[in-house]
Design an enzyme around this catalytic site. Structure first.
Site, PDB file in Angstrom:
ATOM      1  N   LYS A  65      -1.575  -2.049   5.021  1.00 33.63           N
ATOM      2  CA  LYS A  65      -1.756  -2.895   3.844  1.00 33.63           C
ATOM      3  C   LYS A  65      -2.954  -3.824   3.994  1.00 33.63           C
ATOM      4  CE  LYS A  65       2.906  -2.821   1.994  1.00 33.63           C
ATOM      5  NZ  LYS A  65       4.006  -3.611   1.419  1.00 33.63           N
ATOM      6  N   LYS A 113       1.020  10.583   0.494  1.00 30.94           N
ATOM      7  CA  LYS A 113       2.245  10.226  -0.213  1.00 30.94           C
ATOM      8  C   LYS A 113       2.000  10.038  -1.707  1.00 30.94           C
ATOM      9  CE  LYS A 113       5.300   6.676   0.711  1.00 30.94           C
ATOM     10  NZ  LYS A 113       5.846   5.586   1.503  1.00 30.94           N
ATOM     11  N   LYS A 141       1.791   5.255  -7.065  1.00 26.18           N
ATOM     12  CA  LYS A 141       1.289   4.858  -8.383  1.00 26.18           C
ATOM     13  C   LYS A 141      -0.102   4.229  -8.304  1.00 26.18           C
ATOM     14  CE  LYS A 141       5.002   2.683  -8.909  1.00 26.18           C
ATOM     15  NZ  LYS A 141       6.140   2.016  -9.545  1.00 26.18           N
TER      16      LYS A 141
END
Length: 379
Positions: free
Chosen positions: A151, A243, A246
């Site tokens: 992240k 993966k 969105k």
């Protein structure tokens, strides 16, 4: 998520801790929950739920609650909006995403008469226990976690001790596994349904529980077991090496629970497959795109990969495969999409669900936190 928790005795907790000395991983699909189990899980409010979220978490949450026949077992599911702000969000968008997440969970079949459903930020005990447990969590343990690195756009080998990493990484992002531990332990959870990418954080949670119990010579926190969700990781329809997400810049790579039949048909039609024609077979290395479609059908139909491949034995080309997969997905999501649309138009109903869940969750959380404070000498 609903009702109240049955208090577990110290003796049964001690037994649970003893039995969990080497905590095993259990599959959701074949698990038998013992009496007085407390199942806890949360999902971040990133808006509408996509196919990967649904198969990786939500479907298992619903299955666990629906299949339960023991009234002493409790199911606590939440929207992890405190975790969401480790990366700053637009306030209006975050608020909308929170309600979209609640509506998606309800539309996906979660029954609030069988589980508690709430916003994490509405229960302040999460943040308070987080501080207590952060004080007991080593920097080294947090540094070994891999998700904060991804992240923070750092490599898996990065360390918080590197000057450039230290300057670029927010403290909340680095420390959020301690908040995850607080989320779980606040309800004295015994089982946590997660995908394999969260197993590392659950192991840290168990270590934090052991540290607390050892420090204060108690057996207060049970060591939560991992309930592995049966669905494998759902991959991007366009780039099956990563993966489903969105945040993918290619809109057709991700299917949402709320997609119309026309949108689902288009996205599957454009899904990446391969140049191999003829009979369908599962090979994630040589046929990642086709294998991803097989995996999707496996998750939605509750059948093994081998059973799905057998069901597809009549298929001889990619068009037939995509038509088959499209029909399975539309059948699963069409009614859910219609219910989602209705729920999003009824904000007062969503508010009532969140208020009910908040009050029930706080009843449990406040009692447990007070006991923790007594153990620590903070009462």
């Amino acid at each position: 998520m609903s009702s109240t928790f049955t208090h577990i005795s110290r003796r049964s907790l001690a037994t649970a801790v003893k039995n969990a000395a080497s905590v095993q991983e259990i599959s959701v699909s074949n698990s038998t929950l013992p009496p007085n189990s407390r199942i806890f899980s949360m999902i971040q409010p990133t808006g509408r739920i996509h196919l990967g979220n649904y198969l990786g978490a939500v479907k298992s949450w619903r299955t666990l609650a629906e299949s339960n026949t023991d009234p002493s077992n409790k199911f606590i599911y939440g929207i992890a909006d405190l975790h969401a702000i480790t990366v700053p969000k637009d306030p209006k968008q975050l608020k909308e995403y929170r309600y979209q997440a609640i509506a998606s969970l309800l539309a996906s079949g979660l029954d609030t008469s069988k589980c508690i459903l709430f916003f994490q930020s509405a229960v302040p005990e999460h943040a308070e226990l987080n501080w207590f447990l952060t004080c007991m969590t080593s920097m080294g343990a947090l540094n070994r976690m891999t998700q904060w690195k991804s992240k923070a756009q750092q490599s898996d080998s990065s360390s918080i001790l590197e000057e450039n990493v230290l300057e670029m990484t927010k403290a909340g992002l680095f420390c959020y596994p301690a908040l995850q531990a607080a989320d779980i332990l606040l309800y004295k959870s015994t089982h946590v349904p997660v995908g394999d990418d969260q197993s590392q954080h659950l192991e840290l949670c168990r270590n934090v529980a052991k540290t607390f119990n050892s420090t204060y010579n108690t057996d207060y926190f049970p060591l939560p077991k991992t309930l592995l969700t049966p669905a494998k990781k759902i991959l991007s329809l366009k780039t099956p090496a990563k993966k489903m997400s969105k945040s993918d810049p290619v809109a057709t790579s991700c299917i949402y629970v709320t997609d119309t039949p026309e949108e689902i048909t288009l996205k599957i039609k454009k899904a990446t497959t391969d140049s191999i024609q003829g009979q369908v077979y599962f090979d994630p290395v040589e046929r990642p795109g086709v294998s991803n479609l097989i995996n999707i059908v496996s998750g939605l139909s509750n059948k093994s990969i081998d059973e799905v491949v057998e069901d597809m034995s009549f298929i001889n080309n990619h068009k037939e495969l995509k038509d088959y997969v499209t029909n399975i997905i539309i059948e699963e999501f069409d009614a859910k999409r219609q219910l989602y649309d209705e729920l999003m138009k009824d904000r007062s109903y969503l508010e009532s669900i969140c208020t009910q869940g908040r009050d029930t969750a706080r009843e449990i959380a406040s009692t447990n936190l007070q006991e923790v404070k007594q153990i620590m000498g903070l009462d």
